[in-house]
Design a protein around this motif. Structure first.
Motif, PDB file in Angstrom:
ATOM      1  N   LEU A 240      44.192  18.953  18.014  1.00 10.28           N
ATOM      2  CA  LEU A 240      43.623  19.179  19.340  1.00 10.28           C
ATOM      3  C   LEU A 240      42.146  18.832  19.443  1.00 10.28           C
ATOM      4  O   LEU A 240      41.382  18.977  18.492  1.00 10.28           O
ATOM      5  N   LYS A 241      41.783  18.403  20.639  1.00  3.04           N
ATOM      6  CA  LYS A 241      40.393  18.179  21.014  1.00  3.04           C
ATOM      7  C   LYS A 241      40.158  18.890  22.341  1.00  3.04           C
ATOM      8  O   LYS A 241      41.099  19.198  23.067  1.00  3.04           O
ATOM      9  N   PRO A 242      38.876  19.170  22.685  1.00  4.35           N
ATOM     10  CA  PRO A 242      38.603  19.778  23.990  1.00  4.35           C
ATOM     11  C   PRO A 242      39.146  18.864  25.097  1.00  4.35           C
ATOM     12  O   PRO A 242      39.146  17.644  24.934  1.00  4.35           O
ATOM     13  N   PRO A 243      39.610  19.431  26.238  1.00  4.02           N
ATOM     14  CA  PRO A 243      39.597  20.860  26.575  1.00  4.02           C
ATOM     15  C   PRO A 243      40.825  21.637  26.085  1.00  4.02           C
ATOM     16  O   PRO A 243      40.855  22.853  26.186  1.00  4.02           O
ATOM     17  N   LEU A 244      41.845  20.937  25.565  1.00  8.78           N
ATOM     18  CA  LEU A 244      43.044  21.637  25.108  1.00  8.78           C
ATOM     19  C   LEU A 244      42.754  22.578  23.954  1.00  8.78           C
ATOM     20  O   LEU A 244      43.383  23.631  23.830  1.00  8.78           O
ATOM     21  N   LEU A 245      41.808  22.241  23.111  1.00 11.96           N
ATOM     22  CA  LEU A 245      41.458  23.089  21.971  1.00 11.96           C
ATOM     23  C   LEU A 245      41.042  24.477  22.439  1.00 11.96           C
ATOM     24  O   LEU A 245      41.435  25.497  21.870  1.00 11.96           O
ATOM     25  N   TYR A 246      40.283  24.518  23.522  1.00  9.55           N
ATOM     26  CA  TYR A 246      39.803  25.786  24.097  1.00  9.55           C
ATOM     27  C   TYR A 246      40.978  26.626  24.599  1.00  9.55           C
ATOM     28  O   TYR A 246      41.044  27.836  24.368  1.00  9.55           O
ATOM     29  N   LYS A 247      41.920  25.991  25.273  1.00  6.45           N
ATOM     30  CA  LYS A 247      43.109  26.687  25.776  1.00  6.45           C
ATOM     31  C   LYS A 247      43.892  27.331  24.640  1.00  6.45           C
ATOM     32  O   LYS A 247      44.344  28.478  24.740  1.00  6.45           O
ATOM     33  N   TYR A 248      44.026  26.624  23.522  1.00  3.68           N
ATOM     34  CA  TYR A 248      44.792  27.146  22.399  1.00  3.68           C
ATOM     35  C   TYR A 248      44.083  28.321  21.734  1.00  3.68           C
ATOM     36  O   TYR A 248      44.736  29.225  21.199  1.00  3.68           O
ATOM     37  N   TYR A 249      42.744  28.336  21.766  1.00  3.54           N
ATOM     38  CA  TYR A 249      42.018  29.507  21.259  1.00  3.54           C
ATOM     39  C   TYR A 249      42.377  30.743  22.079  1.00  3.54           C
ATOM     40  O   TYR A 249      42.542  31.840  21.538  1.00  3.54           O
ATOM     41  N   GLY A 250      42.485  30.561  23.379  1.00  2.00           N
ATOM     42  CA  GLY A 250      42.885  31.677  24.227  1.00  2.00           C
ATOM     43  C   GLY A 250      44.260  32.202  23.861  1.00  2.00           C
ATOM     44  O   GLY A 250      44.487  33.419  23.796  1.00  2.00           O
ATOM     45  N   MET A 251      45.200  31.305  23.603  1.00  2.00           N
ATOM     46  CA  MET A 251      46.548  31.720  23.207  1.00  2.00           C
ATOM     47  C   MET A 251      46.545  32.396  21.846  1.00  2.00           C
ATOM     48  O   MET A 251      47.301  33.350  21.618  1.00  2.00           O
ATOM     49  N   LEU A 252      45.696  31.931  20.941  1.00  2.00           N
ATOM     50  CA  LEU A 252      45.585  32.573  19.628  1.00  2.00           C
ATOM     51  C   LEU A 252      45.015  33.986  19.744  1.00  2.00           C
ATOM     52  O   LEU A 252      45.480  34.914  19.057  1.00  2.00           O
ATOM     53  N   PHE A 253      44.037  34.172  20.629  1.00  2.78           N
ATOM     54  CA  PHE A 253      43.507  35.518  20.871  1.00  2.78           C
ATOM     55  C   PHE A 253      44.615  36.438  21.375  1.00  2.78           C
ATOM     56  O   PHE A 253      44.722  37.600  20.956  1.00  2.78           O
ATOM     57  N   LYS A 254      45.452  35.939  22.262  1.00  2.00           N
ATOM     58  CA  LYS A 254      46.547  36.742  22.803  1.00  2.00           C
ATOM     59  C   LYS A 254      47.530  37.147  21.699  1.00  2.00           C
ATOM     60  O   LYS A 254      47.999  38.292  21.656  1.00  2.00           O
ATOM     61  N   LYS A 255      47.827  36.213  20.807  1.00  2.00           N
ATOM     62  CA  LYS A 255      48.728  36.540  19.693  1.00  2.00           C
ATOM     63  C   LYS A 255      48.118  37.596  18.777  1.00  2.00           C
ATOM     64  O   LYS A 255      48.820  38.465  18.252  1.00  2.00           O
ATOM     65  N   HIS A 307      46.750  51.177  20.547  1.00  2.00           N
ATOM     66  CA  HIS A 307      47.549  52.371  20.834  1.00  2.00           C
ATOM     67  C   HIS A 307      47.817  52.541  22.330  1.00  2.00           C
ATOM     68  O   HIS A 307      48.466  53.502  22.729  1.00  2.00           O
ATOM     69  N   SER A 308      47.312  51.608  23.131  1.00  2.00           N
ATOM     70  CA  SER A 308      47.459  51.725  24.583  1.00  2.00           C
ATOM     71  C   SER A 308      48.044  50.444  25.157  1.00  2.00           C
ATOM     72  O   SER A 308      47.406  49.390  25.123  1.00  2.00           O
ATOM     73  N   LYS A 309      49.264  50.514  25.674  1.00  2.48           N
ATOM     74  CA  LYS A 309      49.893  49.340  26.281  1.00  2.48           C
ATOM     75  C   LYS A 309      49.095  48.866  27.493  1.00  2.48           C
ATOM     76  O   LYS A 309      48.953  47.665  27.726  1.00  2.48           O
ATOM     77  N   LEU A 310      48.573  49.823  28.264  1.00  4.51           N
ATOM     78  CA  LEU A 310      47.823  49.467  29.469  1.00  4.51           C
ATOM     79  C   LEU A 310      46.550  48.704  29.107  1.00  4.51           C
ATOM     80  O   LEU A 310      46.243  47.662  29.696  1.00  4.51           O
ATOM     81  N   LEU A 311      45.804  49.208  28.110  1.00  5.59           N
ATOM     82  CA  LEU A 311      44.565  48.541  27.702  1.00  5.59           C
ATOM     83  C   LEU A 311      44.869  47.162  27.107  1.00  5.59           C
ATOM     84  O   LEU A 311      44.139  46.199  27.360  1.00  5.59           O
ATOM     85  N   SER A 312      45.940  47.064  26.342  1.00  5.08           N
ATOM     86  CA  SER A 312      46.339  45.768  25.792  1.00  5.08           C
ATOM     87  C   SER A 312      46.653  44.780  26.911  1.00  5.08           C
ATOM     88  O   SER A 312      46.280  43.603  26.850  1.00  5.08           O
ATOM     89  N   LYS A 313      47.337  45.276  27.946  1.00  4.75           N
ATOM     90  CA  LYS A 313      47.693  44.425  29.077  1.00  4.75           C
ATOM     91  C   LYS A 313      46.440  43.932  29.796  1.00  4.75           C
ATOM     92  O   LYS A 313      46.355  42.758  30.190  1.00  4.75           O
ATOM     93  N   VAL A 314      45.461  44.797  29.966  1.00  3.94           N
ATOM     94  CA  VAL A 314      44.194  44.420  30.613  1.00  3.94           C
ATOM     95  C   VAL A 314      43.494  43.333  29.798  1.00  3.94           C
ATOM     96  O   VAL A 314      42.987  42.347  30.354  1.00  3.94           O
ATOM     97  N   ILE A 315      43.466  43.494  28.482  1.00  4.17           N
ATOM     98  CA  ILE A 315      42.822  42.501  27.610  1.00  4.17           C
ATOM     99  C   ILE A 315      43.548  41.157  27.695  1.00  4.17           C
ATOM    100  O   ILE A 315      42.910  40.099  27.763  1.00  4.17           O
TER     101      ILE A 315
END
Length: 325
Positions: A240-255, A307-315
């Motif tokens: 990957l190269k930008p801008p797709l690289l940035y999008k994949y970082y977001g997905m990695l944070f979610k995982k 420990h909080s589904k709601l807080l996880s959902k917000v993040i």
């Protein structure tokens, strides 16, 4: 299929391990294909502990010219076995490769013909795939169709990752040997292929995916499946190269958010891995993207969110807004 195929137009990639209950149906569904071109099935049998190898040998005897059977001397694992078979397919000099694992099967005898016809008529396309249904270990249908909504039928690299059933893919023959091996190689390979052309979806069901407890993915714990998904996306970074690289970082944070709720040790290990990777790629991002990535790492430190589904959902919502949508 009785003649010797010295130079098939298409080869089918198949890997199998402990599929004694399924492999015959998988192979017979391929032998039932009706085409106006030659094709050959390449099977990589990974030293199964059940009767899979004997069944493969029987099928090889039944279709001696149509099947190329590779019998591993020891179990090398699904990823290495898969990449070894990709290499053999590439060296076959066939124009196209189709995929089908040993526990799945095709249901449309004209599947290959339809997909090859499309790719032949549309050289700007690299990959063609279709819809599937899903059954359980008892053969009972659990999902009538995997893809229930399809807003479009043509995709490019910017649309990835995308739900593309592995057992339906037909694509141009390319060398994948330089790709780094990671879980979810089918996702990484599709990303690589999208550099060369478009991806076509044909809205027809042509195969059946079998969900069972001994599957390479389904047999893992929930935390291990999340880690598998993280490592798949992480493996995509090599391409990957930008801008797709940035999008994949977001997905990695979610995982990582999902993983932290399930296994803190795995979370820490993979978070550290991503931090190390980011340091080596930091200069690839704009100042704004760097700030948002820093925010992403800070969000992972939010106390007690695991420990909080709601807080996880917000993040997760915040990560979507910052990186993906």
């Amino acid at each position: 299929m009785s003649k010797l195929f010295k130079s098939p137009k298409l080869v089918i990639w198949m890997v199998t391990y402990n599929h004694e209950k399924y492999i015959e149906q998988a192979v017979e569904s391929i032998m039932a294909q009706q085409t106006n071109f030659d094709f050959q099935l390449f099977i990589g049998e990974d030293c199964s502990t059940d009767n899979t190898r004997n069944i493969c040998l029987e099928l090889k005897n039944k279709y001696p010219d149509a099947i190329k059977l590779v019998l591993n001397n020891k179990n090398i694992g699904s990823n290495k076995n898969g990449m070894s078979m990709y290499d053999l397919c590439y060296k076959s000099n066939a124009k196209y490769i189709a995929l089908c694992e040993g526990d799945d099967y095709w249901t449309d005898s004209f599947k290959l013909q339809k997909q090859v016809d499309f790719l032949e008529a549309n050289p700007d396309y690299e990959v063609c795939f279709t819809n599937i249904n899903i059954i359980n270990d008892k053969g009972e249908e659990t999902k009538e169709q995997l893809i229930t909504t399809s807003p479009k039928t043509t995709y490019t690299q910017k649309d990835l990752p995308l739900r593309v059933p592995t057992l339906t893919r037909v694509f141009k023959n390319r060398d994948f040997s330089n790709l780094q091996i990671a879980p979810g190689m089918d996702t990484i390979i599709l990303l690589y292929q999208a550099q060369f052309g478009k991806i076509k979806y044909i809205d027809e069901i042509t195969g059946t995916y079998r969900q069972h407890d001994s599957g390479a993915y389904t047999s893992k714990s929930k935390a291990k499946r999340k880690e598998h998904n993280f490592l798949t996306l992480f493996g995509c970074l090599q391409l990957l190269k930008p801008p797709l690289l940035y999008k994949y970082y977001g997905m990695l944070f979610k995982k990582l958010v999902e993983l932290k709720r399930l296994n803190s040790a795995l979370f820490k290990k993979r978070q550290s891995q991503l931090k190390k990777e980011y340091k080596s790629k930091k200069s690839s991002f704009s100042k704004k993207e760097q700030r948002n990535i820093a925010i992403g790492f800070l969000l992972l430190k939010t106390p007690f969110f695991e420990h909080s589904k709601l807080l996880s959902k917000v993040i997760l919502i915040l990560l979507n807004r910052k990186f993906i949508y």
